[in-house]
Motif scaffolding. Structure first.
Motif, PDB file in Angstrom:
ATOM      1  N   THR B 110       2.955  -6.033 -10.203  1.00 40.87           N
ATOM      2  CA  THR B 110       2.925  -5.301 -11.457  1.00 40.87           C
ATOM      3  C   THR B 110       2.682  -3.807 -11.192  1.00 40.87           C
ATOM      4  OG1 THR B 110       1.804  -5.090 -13.577  1.00 40.87           O
ATOM      5  CG2 THR B 110       0.482  -5.862 -11.766  1.00 40.87           C
ATOM      6  N   SER B 111       3.054  -2.978 -12.151  1.00 38.87           N
ATOM      7  CA  SER B 111       2.774  -1.548 -12.054  1.00 38.87           C
ATOM      8  C   SER B 111       1.735  -1.184 -13.090  1.00 38.87           C
ATOM      9  CB  SER B 111       4.026  -0.718 -12.357  1.00 38.87           C
ATOM     10  OG  SER B 111       5.075  -1.087 -11.525  1.00 38.87           O
ATOM     11  N   SER B 143      11.433   4.020  -5.724  1.00 42.80           N
ATOM     12  CA  SER B 143      10.352   3.040  -5.733  1.00 42.80           C
ATOM     13  C   SER B 143      10.561   1.999  -6.836  1.00 42.80           C
ATOM     14  CB  SER B 143       9.027   3.764  -5.952  1.00 42.80           C
ATOM     15  OG  SER B 143       8.006   2.844  -6.256  1.00 42.80           O
ATOM     16  N   SER B 145       7.893  -0.196  -7.984  1.00 43.55           N
ATOM     17  CA  SER B 145       6.715  -0.205  -8.850  1.00 43.55           C
ATOM     18  C   SER B 145       6.420   1.186  -9.399  1.00 43.55           C
ATOM     19  CB  SER B 145       5.510  -0.734  -8.074  1.00 43.55           C
ATOM     20  OG  SER B 145       5.361  -0.023  -6.865  1.00 43.55           O
ATOM     21  N   GLY B 146       6.897   2.223  -8.716  1.00 43.86           N
ATOM     22  CA  GLY B 146       6.604   3.584  -9.153  1.00 43.86           C
ATOM     23  C   GLY B 146       7.724   4.215  -9.938  1.00 43.86           C
ATOM     24  N   PRO B 150       8.680   0.827 -14.212  1.00 44.48           N
ATOM     25  CA  PRO B 150       8.150   1.706 -15.275  1.00 44.48           C
ATOM     26  C   PRO B 150       9.253   2.315 -16.130  1.00 44.48           C
ATOM     27  CG  PRO B 150       7.035   2.146 -13.214  1.00 44.48           C
ATOM     28  CD  PRO B 150       8.122   1.175 -12.901  1.00 44.48           C
ATOM     29  N   HIS B 175       2.706   6.636  -3.935  1.00 46.28           N
ATOM     30  CA  HIS B 175       1.713   6.199  -4.911  1.00 46.28           C
ATOM     31  C   HIS B 175       0.378   6.935  -4.773  1.00 46.28           C
ATOM     32  CE1 HIS B 175       4.429   3.094  -6.205  1.00 46.28           C
ATOM     33  NE2 HIS B 175       4.567   2.680  -4.956  1.00 46.28           N
ATOM     34  N   ALA B 191       2.914   6.401 -13.183  1.00 43.64           N
ATOM     35  CA  ALA B 191       3.104   4.975 -12.938  1.00 43.64           C
ATOM     36  C   ALA B 191       2.857   4.709 -11.467  1.00 43.64           C
ATOM     37  CB  ALA B 191       4.524   4.557 -13.312  1.00 43.64           C
ATOM     38  N   ASN B 193       1.864   1.673  -8.220  1.00 44.88           N
ATOM     39  CA  ASN B 193       1.773   0.340  -7.641  1.00 44.88           C
ATOM     40  C   ASN B 193       0.336  -0.182  -7.784  1.00 44.88           C
ATOM     41  OD1 ASN B 193       1.023  -1.405  -5.454  1.00 44.88           O
ATOM     42  ND2 ASN B 193       2.827  -0.762  -4.311  1.00 44.88           N
ATOM     43  N   TYR B 194       0.139  -1.373  -8.368  1.00 44.12           N
ATOM     44  CA  TYR B 194      -1.236  -1.821  -8.657  1.00 44.12           C
ATOM     45  C   TYR B 194      -2.042  -2.063  -7.392  1.00 44.12           C
ATOM     46  CZ  TYR B 194      -1.067  -6.873  -7.576  1.00 44.12           C
ATOM     47  OH  TYR B 194      -1.005  -8.085  -6.939  1.00 44.12           O
ATOM     48  N   SER B 216      -0.469  -2.279 -18.062  1.00 48.27           N
ATOM     49  CA  SER B 216       0.191  -2.837 -16.895  1.00 48.27           C
ATOM     50  C   SER B 216       1.468  -3.552 -17.313  1.00 48.27           C
ATOM     51  CB  SER B 216      -0.745  -3.761 -16.120  1.00 48.27           C
ATOM     52  OG  SER B 216      -1.161  -4.809 -16.934  1.00 48.27           O
ATOM     53  N   ASP B 222       8.344  -7.974  -5.772  1.00 46.41           N
ATOM     54  CA  ASP B 222       8.402  -6.646  -5.138  1.00 46.41           C
ATOM     55  C   ASP B 222       8.572  -6.734  -3.623  1.00 46.41           C
ATOM     56  OD1 ASP B 222       8.513  -3.937  -4.852  1.00 46.41           O
ATOM     57  OD2 ASP B 222       6.713  -3.498  -5.989  1.00 46.41           O
TER      58      ASP B 222
END
Lengths: 516, 287
Positions: B110-111, B143, B145-146, B150, B175, B191, B193-194, B216, B222
């Motif tokens: 998740t982001s 990216s 997640s980045g 998003p 990130h 945004a 990367n978690y 989130s 990923d």
């Protein structure tokens, strides 16, 4: 000139003062209009915090954390040496036939594309290999050197040539033209070597193992002590050139560079053919051959040209046009800021204003500004104020302004004033500036193309100039778009070069290549 | 003539280099966070793989996501730790390549959307539509997640492309930098990367008074290890499986913590179909 002037009249220096004024005013006016369209916001909530950390880093450089400095320095030098050597050979050969229009056009084209763009292209073909770095430097530099060498050959005194009885053009060249042009030629080449070191450093930002590679890491991670160590190394490297760059040692250096970093590459024919026959073909045209074999060839061609038109139009409106506008806006503002900085700072390096000790310090500052590549300066300024046009203008202004100021200062040393000439600010405005202005404008117009080139490239740092879209196209593996955008950037530079040359001609401004 | 000599020398060294590089198995990774940490992390992985595979293994660092993909495509590296999107791009460009292992957590990644305290935003359940008109930074342009996910949700919830929805859009590069930029207020929202967020939170570089998570995204697949299709012909039959097994068998907590993942599990190209369709949907890759 269009109106025929009698030869005995003095050169129209005095009468063209209005010309100088007009050009200056028009440039200033354009820059002021551009200011309204430029994005000049600072986005950082607290730049002083970051600046304090940078200052702390500069005071306490950490030379010990990375053992990579030595290899990075050697790589930087190896790329620069090999690049300039290949460029000098190719440039020399091209200069021999520089009279030909298509040779001049070819040279203008290859030097209009920035080293970093060449590197991005060659990375696709040869990977992150030494050959990529070598060619990225050698190709644009060959274009520049060909031009300078060609002009030097043209400007040599024709007298010795005319007195020869032989008609063999090659012998004539080697016995009359070349010896006459040799000194400025070597001087200029060694100046370009300094530029090549800067280019080599900047290539590190896209992944080649030079000083820039580690500088980028250290700066973006906020490890300013490490960054300071690298920065000092860079300054020392360039400041000491005149002591270690000896003609007699050059062959040894070059051999060492080739042995240390052989120009090898990761090379596959398939990548090569894929790149040239598929990747850079505009997306709507790919696979055209297949569809042309079908019986509805004409119809499919119609569809394809419509698709191509759409492809181009959307690219034009979303990327090319905004990219070109931002590049023009930024470069025009940067040009004027460069001029202002140069005029403000040249006394630092002038005997007319400062005593020797003060002058050494002043010129030291100018040399620092000139030694640090614009790209690196912009990267640092960006960390402080965020990605607006402000850091780019500052970087371009400081670097190019320092170069011109240094040259103007040296030029002003030749001005002899009366013993009772006034001092201070009056001397500046009434004695020196009027005598210097013509030369100043010549230098500034000469830097125009350079500033335009660099403006496009600064987009890779996130400012909306052409470089931003080119970088995006490479990130998305859309090489067709990348090529078209690079072509646009090249045409823009060629245009600026052409315009500057016309203005210089019209205003009778002269620059000797060995000074720039 | 001298030019000719130079070119001959170039060609000779070129062909030599192809031979000398035949034996080393080389891999890379997308530079998704502070580079010095990547070096440390993947240096260990290189040692581990060398031990397991009985061939020389080398890690080469790259500066951008695109450079990682290009190195993979050009066979400069044969294995890479890609993000979802860069993996899809690499496999599109390199025929026969396969995703072989992903982190356990990468099955449901998740982001986080993070915001500077000055925005006054805090964590509600729903998408924070108040971010419209603010300044916004993605991570790298390539990216997952980045940027990819998003941007997808921004378009979905705000009904606009990011350039139109926000006052200003930036690409921080990675990130760690996204977090630093939002924390310092250069950008109001970002945004991230978690996993990187949680790691930096644990290491104490994040000041929660300055920056906090405001939303989130739903889950998506990923990061994964992707390998070239032709490795078996170079290192012998079954080499690909050996690499896959070696990765899945990593149990050393030290190695895993560096990613950080709890373990690696087998994966296939098909697992990343949703990423591909998302990338097509927002126009990042062509159909």
């Amino acid at each position: 000139m269009s109106h025929c002037e009698p030869i005995h009249r003095p050169a129209p220096v005095a009468s063209s003062a209005s010309g100088l004024r007009r050009v200056s005013l028009v440039l200033a006016l354009i820059a002021i209009i551009c200011l309204f369209f430029a994005d000049l916001e600072t986005y950082s909530a607290n730049p002083w915090n970051e600046l304090a950390r940078m200052g702390a880093g500069l005071i306490a450089p950490n030379f010990w954390s990375s053992q990579v400095i030595i290899s990075a320095v050697l790589n930087t030098l190896a790329f620069a040496l090999q690049g300039i050597a290949l460029a000098a050979i190719a440039g020399f050969l091209l200069a021999l036939v520089y009279r030909l229009f298509w040779v001049r056009a070819f040279c203008a084209f290859i030097r209009a594309i920035h080293e970093l763009f060449w590197a991005l292209i060659f990375i696709q073909l040869f990977g992150l290999s030494p050959l990529t770095g070598l060619l990225a430097i050698a190709i644009p530099y060959a274009g520049t050197l060909a031009k300078i060498y060609g002009e030097l050959f043209e400007e040599t005194d024709p007298e010795p040539r005319n007195n020869l009885t032989t008609t063999k053009s090659l012998s004539t060249f080697f016995y009359t033209t070349l010896p006459l042009a040799w000194k400025p030629l070597t001087q200029y080449t060694s100046y370009r070597f300094e530029c090549a070191i800067r280019s080599s450093i900047v290539l590190g930002f896209v992944g080649l193992p030079t000083l820039g590679f580690h500088l980028e890491t250290a700066l973006s991670e906020g490890q300013y002590s490490d960054a300071a160590a690298l920065l000092y190394t860079l300054l020392a490297l360039i400041a000491t050139i005149r002591w270690w760059l000896k003609k007699s040692l050059l062959p040894i250096y070059l051999l060492a560079a080739i042995i240390y970093l052989p120009p090898t590459a990761i090379f596959h024919w398939s990548t090569f053919t894929q790149f040239f026959t598929v990747d850079i073909i505009p997306a709507p045209l790919r696979g055209a051959e297949v569809s042309l074999l079908g019986n509805s060839a004409a119809a499919s061609w119609g569809v394809q040209s419509a698709e191509l038109c759409d492809w181009f139009m959307s690219l034009w409106s979303q990327q090319i046009l905004p990219g070109i506008c931002n590049t023009l806006i930024l470069s025009q503002i940067a040009l004027v800021v460069t001029g202002l900085i140069a005029l403000l700072c040249f006394p630092l390096n002038s005997v007319l204003f400062f005593k020797p000790l003060q002058r050494y310090c002043g010129d030291g500052l100018l040399i620092i500004g000139r030694t640090i590549p614009e790209y690196l300066l912009a990267f640092i300024a960006l960390l402080l104020v965020g990605p607006s046009m402000l850091p780019a203008i500052a970087a371009l202004g400081i670097h190019n302004g320092a170069i011109i100021a240094h040259l103007l200062g040296r030029f002003s040393d030749d001005i002899s004033l009366r013993d009772d000439a006034c001092h201070g600010i009056n001397r500046y405005f009434y004695e020196v500036l009027p005598r210097l202005y013509r030369q100043f404008l010549a230098f500034l117009l000469y830097r125009w193309e350079v500033i335009m080139r660099e403006t496009a490239i600064l987009g890779m740092l996130g400012i909306g100039t052409l470089g931003f879209y080119i970088d995006s196209a490479f990130e998305e593996f859309r090489f067709d778009r990348a090529m078209l955008l690079i072509l646009c950037a090249a045409l823009l530079n060629i245009g600026a070069d052409f315009l500057a040359r016309q203005l210089r001609k019209q205003l009778h401004l002269k620059t000797t290549p060995e000074t720039l | 003539m001298r030019l000719l000599t130079v070119y001959t020398a170039l060609l000779v060294s070129l062909s030599l280099s192809l031979h000398t590089q035949a034996e080393t198995f080389t891999f890379t990774a997308i530079p998704d966070q502070d580079e010095s940490r990547l070096q440390e992390r993947f240096g260990k992985v290189a040692d581990y793989l060398q031990e397991q595979l009985n061939v020389e293994v080398k890690y080469i660092p790259v500066k951008s996501y695109a450079a990682a993909v290009t190195a993979f495509r050009n066979n400069q590296v044969q294995l890479a730790w890609f993000g979802g999107l860069s993996g899809v791009q690499a496999r599109e460009l390199t025929e026969g390549s396969e995703a072989i292992a992903q982190g356990y957590e990468d099955q449901f990644f998740t982001s986080y959307f993070i915001a500077h305290s000055s925005t006054g935003l805090s964590k509600p359940g729903a998408f924070p539509s108040e971010i419209r008109g603010k300044t916004f930074t993605f991570g790298s342009k390539g990216s997952t997640s980045g940027r990819l996910m998003p941007e997808f949700y921004i378009r979905e919830y705000l009904g606009q492309a990011p350039e139109d929805a926000f006052k200003r859009v930036g690409f921080s590069g990675d990130h760690s930098r996204t977090i630093a930029l939002v924390q310092s207020g250069v950008f109001e929202v970002g945004a991230v990367n978690y996993k990187v967020w949680e790691k930096e939170l644990a290491s104490g570089t994040i000041d929660l008074n300055e920056v906090s998570v405001i939303w989130s995204t739903p889950q998506y697949p990923d990061y994964q290890w992707t390998i070239r299709g032709d490795v078996d012909t170079r290192w012998g039959e079954g080499f690909k499986n050996k690499v896959q097994q070696a990765l899945i068998n990593i149990t050393d907590p030290d190695l895993l913590a560096a990613f950080p993942r709890q373990s690696f599990v087998a994966t296939t190209n098909d697992d990343y179909a949703p990423i591909k369709s998302t990338a097509i949907a927002i126009g990042l890759i062509d159909e």
